[in-house]
Design an enzyme around this catalytic site. Structure first.
Site, PDB file in Angstrom:
ATOM      1  N   TRP A   1     -20.130 -23.372 -22.334  1.00  0.00           N
ATOM      2  CA  TRP A   1     -19.239 -23.350 -23.691  1.00  0.00           C
ATOM      3  C   TRP A   1     -19.169 -22.134 -24.465  1.00  0.00           C
ATOM      4  O   TRP A   1     -18.111 -21.559 -24.808  1.00  0.00           O
ATOM      5  CB  TRP A   1     -19.652 -24.420 -24.616  1.00  0.00           C
ATOM      6  CG  TRP A   1     -19.239 -26.030 -24.338  1.00  0.00           C
ATOM      7  CD1 TRP A   1     -18.999 -26.359 -22.825  1.00  0.00           C
ATOM      8  CD2 TRP A   1     -18.978 -27.031 -25.094  1.00  0.00           C
ATOM      9  NE1 TRP A   1     -18.765 -27.690 -22.875  1.00  0.00           N
ATOM     10  CE2 TRP A   1     -18.600 -28.166 -24.338  1.00  0.00           C
ATOM     11  CE3 TRP A   1     -19.047 -27.284 -26.449  1.00  0.00           C
ATOM     12  CZ2 TRP A   1     -18.345 -29.389 -24.672  1.00  0.00           C
ATOM     13  CZ3 TRP A   1     -18.649 -28.667 -26.783  1.00  0.00           C
ATOM     14  CH2 TRP A   1     -18.382 -29.565 -26.053  1.00  0.00           C
TER      15      TRP A   1
ATOM     16  N   ASP B   1     -30.129 -24.621 -28.572  1.00  0.00           N
ATOM     17  CA  ASP B   1     -30.692 -25.470 -27.535  1.00  0.00           C
ATOM     18  C   ASP B   1     -32.309 -25.608 -27.681  1.00  0.00           C
ATOM     19  O   ASP B   1     -32.946 -24.721 -27.960  1.00  0.00           O
ATOM     20  CB  ASP B   1     -30.058 -25.107 -26.429  1.00  0.00           C
ATOM     21  CG  ASP B   1     -29.968 -26.583 -25.341  1.00  0.00           C
ATOM     22  OD1 ASP B   1     -28.890 -26.762 -25.226  1.00  0.00           O
ATOM     23  OD2 ASP B   1     -30.918 -26.769 -24.988  1.00  0.00           O
TER      24      ASP B   1
ATOM     25  N   LYS C   1     -19.715 -34.555 -28.146  1.00  0.00           N
ATOM     26  CA  LYS C   1     -19.939 -35.421 -27.176  1.00  0.00           C
ATOM     27  C   LYS C   1     -20.309 -36.943 -27.769  1.00  0.00           C
ATOM     28  O   LYS C   1     -21.362 -36.823 -28.693  1.00  0.00           O
ATOM     29  CB  LYS C   1     -21.111 -35.078 -26.331  1.00  0.00           C
ATOM     30  CG  LYS C   1     -21.058 -35.855 -24.740  1.00  0.00           C
ATOM     31  CD  LYS C   1     -22.490 -35.755 -23.980  1.00  0.00           C
ATOM     32  CE  LYS C   1     -22.710 -34.571 -23.480  1.00  0.00           C
ATOM     33  NZ  LYS C   1     -22.148 -34.262 -22.412  1.00  0.00           N
TER      34      LYS C   1
HETATM   35  C1  LIG Z   1     -24.880 -31.102 -21.492  1.00  0.00           C
HETATM   36  S1  LIG Z   1     -25.925 -29.952 -21.745  1.00  0.00           S
HETATM   37  C2  LIG Z   1     -24.971 -28.830 -22.720  1.00  0.00           C
HETATM   38  C3  LIG Z   1     -24.270 -27.982 -21.965  1.00  0.00           C
HETATM   39  C4  LIG Z   1     -23.487 -26.809 -22.743  1.00  0.00           C
HETATM   40  N1  LIG Z   1     -22.495 -27.210 -23.392  1.00  0.00           N
HETATM   41  C5  LIG Z   1     -22.939 -25.912 -21.451  1.00  0.00           C
HETATM   42  O1  LIG Z   1     -21.590 -25.692 -21.361  1.00  0.00           O
HETATM   43  O2  LIG Z   1     -23.740 -24.998 -20.975  1.00  0.00           O
HETATM   44  C6  LIG Z   1     -26.771 -30.913 -23.143  1.00  0.00           C
HETATM   45  C7  LIG Z   1     -27.688 -29.802 -23.896  1.00  0.00           C
HETATM   46  O3  LIG Z   1     -28.073 -30.537 -25.082  1.00  0.00           O
HETATM   47  C8  LIG Z   1     -29.551 -30.001 -25.274  1.00  0.00           C
HETATM   48  N2  LIG Z   1     -30.063 -30.737 -26.336  1.00  0.00           N
HETATM   49  C9  LIG Z   1     -30.687 -32.200 -26.230  1.00  0.00           C
HETATM   50  N3  LIG Z   1     -31.305 -32.608 -27.405  1.00  0.00           N
HETATM   51  C10 LIG Z   1     -31.479 -31.687 -28.090  1.00  0.00           C
HETATM   52  C11 LIG Z   1     -32.026 -31.107 -29.286  1.00  0.00           C
HETATM   53  N4  LIG Z   1     -32.902 -32.235 -29.945  1.00  0.00           N
HETATM   54  N5  LIG Z   1     -32.027 -29.982 -30.193  1.00  0.00           N
HETATM   55  C12 LIG Z   1     -31.289 -29.100 -29.456  1.00  0.00           C
HETATM   56  N6  LIG Z   1     -30.698 -29.341 -27.933  1.00  0.00           N
HETATM   57  C13 LIG Z   1     -30.742 -30.326 -27.378  1.00  0.00           C
HETATM   58  C14 LIG Z   1     -30.360 -29.896 -23.906  1.00  0.00           C
HETATM   59  O4  LIG Z   1     -31.294 -29.309 -23.964  1.00  0.00           O
HETATM   60  C15 LIG Z   1     -29.074 -29.541 -23.196  1.00  0.00           C
HETATM   61  O5  LIG Z   1     -29.333 -28.156 -22.788  1.00  0.00           O
END
Ligand SMILES: C[S@@+](CC[C@H](N)C(=O)[O-])C[C@H]1O[C@@H](n2cnc3c(N)ncnc32)[C@H](O)[C@@H]1O
Length: 264
Positions: A109, A130, A210
């Site tokens: 993104w 992240d 999401k």
């Molecule tokens: C589907 S991936 C995101 C992909 C990203 N939009 C991309 O295009 O590369 C979801 C992300 O949410 C992060 N995530 C989950 N829980 C989180 C938290 N409590 N704080 C920060 N990030 C978190 C995960 O580490 C993961 O990398």
């Protein structure tokens, strides 16, 4: 860099990432294209010894046109294509905006935002966060930490220097295999994202996040309806039909009572 186990990086120009969001098309990591000329379903060669679920996953990856597009375009994630498709239709990314990207790793993104918002010109601002380390892109500050940590939220605000035009969240909790638990945990992340957007969005701002289709999101939808002029459900073509994933696009932020109190 701060002292609580998280990291920030800033990149003011250049690509700043291993991939290439718009340049020379690339092949996949194996150097081959995933499409068959005859349009037939491709099967991975080394299936023996793999679990059935792993065989299915591999077959799906090999036959997914968005996976091959991701590799060919040097995008860091297939998710990048979802953001692009949603923006192609709803036009929420504009040049020189101030943007927050929650759950930004590995940075697909970020690549799309940096390019569409022309952040390499040094105007505008992109702050990503992240749990995982994420390589910066042009014009971005990347923080490594947990969105549940209030100090991290303060740090995002300090990098924003003012209000945000758009808050994006693609956060998803690590899956446990127990669907109701996974659902609740991801909806918990959505709730934090909504509250954070409420604190940092400028009037008229946009929130895209999401969500999962299912019962628990009704109350969150209510919150968004109170705080924004319009709320839409989006399902970009790159989001798998069988997946419960959906996106909520809320536009025209109206100041909430909570945000008003925080300002007083
Ligand atoms: C589907 S991936 C995101 C992909 C990203 N939009 C991309 O295009 O590369 C979801 C992300 O949410 C992060 N995530 C989950 N829980 C989180 C938290 N409590 N704080 C920060 N990030 C978190 C995960 O580490 C993961 O990398």
């Amino acid at each position: 860099m701060s002292s609580i186990g998280k990291k920030a990086s800033f990149m003011s120009n250049g690509d700043g990432h291993s991939g290439n969001s718009g340049g020379t098309p690339k092949k996949g990591p194996s150097g081959r294209s995933y499409k068959t000329k005859a349009g037939l379903t491709k099967k991975p060669k080394k299936m023996r010894g793999r679990k059935l679920s792993s065989q299915r996953w591999l077959t799906r990856q090999l036959n997914d046109p968005f996976v091959s597009q991701t590799h060919e375009r040097g995008l860091r994630s297939r998710a990048a294509i979802k953001l692009e498709q949603m923006d192609d239709k709803h036009h929420f990314l504009r040049p020189h905006m101030k943007i927050v990207d929650l759950g930004c790793a590995p940075g697909g993104w970020l690549q799309i935002i940096s390019k569409r918002c022309r952040l390499d010109a040094g105007i505008g601002c992109l702050v990503g966060i992240d749990l995982l380390e994420t390589e910066a892109v042009a014009g971005s500050y990347i923080l490594q930490g947990d969105i549940h940590d209030p100090l991290m939220l303060e740090e995002i605000k300090s990098h924003l220097e003012g209000k945000a035009d758009i808050v994006l969240s693609d956060m998803a909790a690590a899956t446990t295999g127990h669907r109701p638990t996974d659902h609740l945990r991801t909806m918990g992340l959505l709730e934090i994202a909504i509250d954070f957007a409420d604190e940092v969005l400028a009037d008229g701002g946009v929130f895209l996040a999401k969500a999962f289709r299912g019962g628990a999101d009704k109350s969150l939808l209510g919150l968004l309806n109170e705080r924004f002029e319009k709320v839409k459900h989006l399902k970009p073509a790159a989001s798998r039909v069988e997946s419960v994933e959906t996106y909520l696009l809320a536009s025209g932020y109206l100041r909430s009572e909570k945000a008003e109190q925080a300002r007083d």
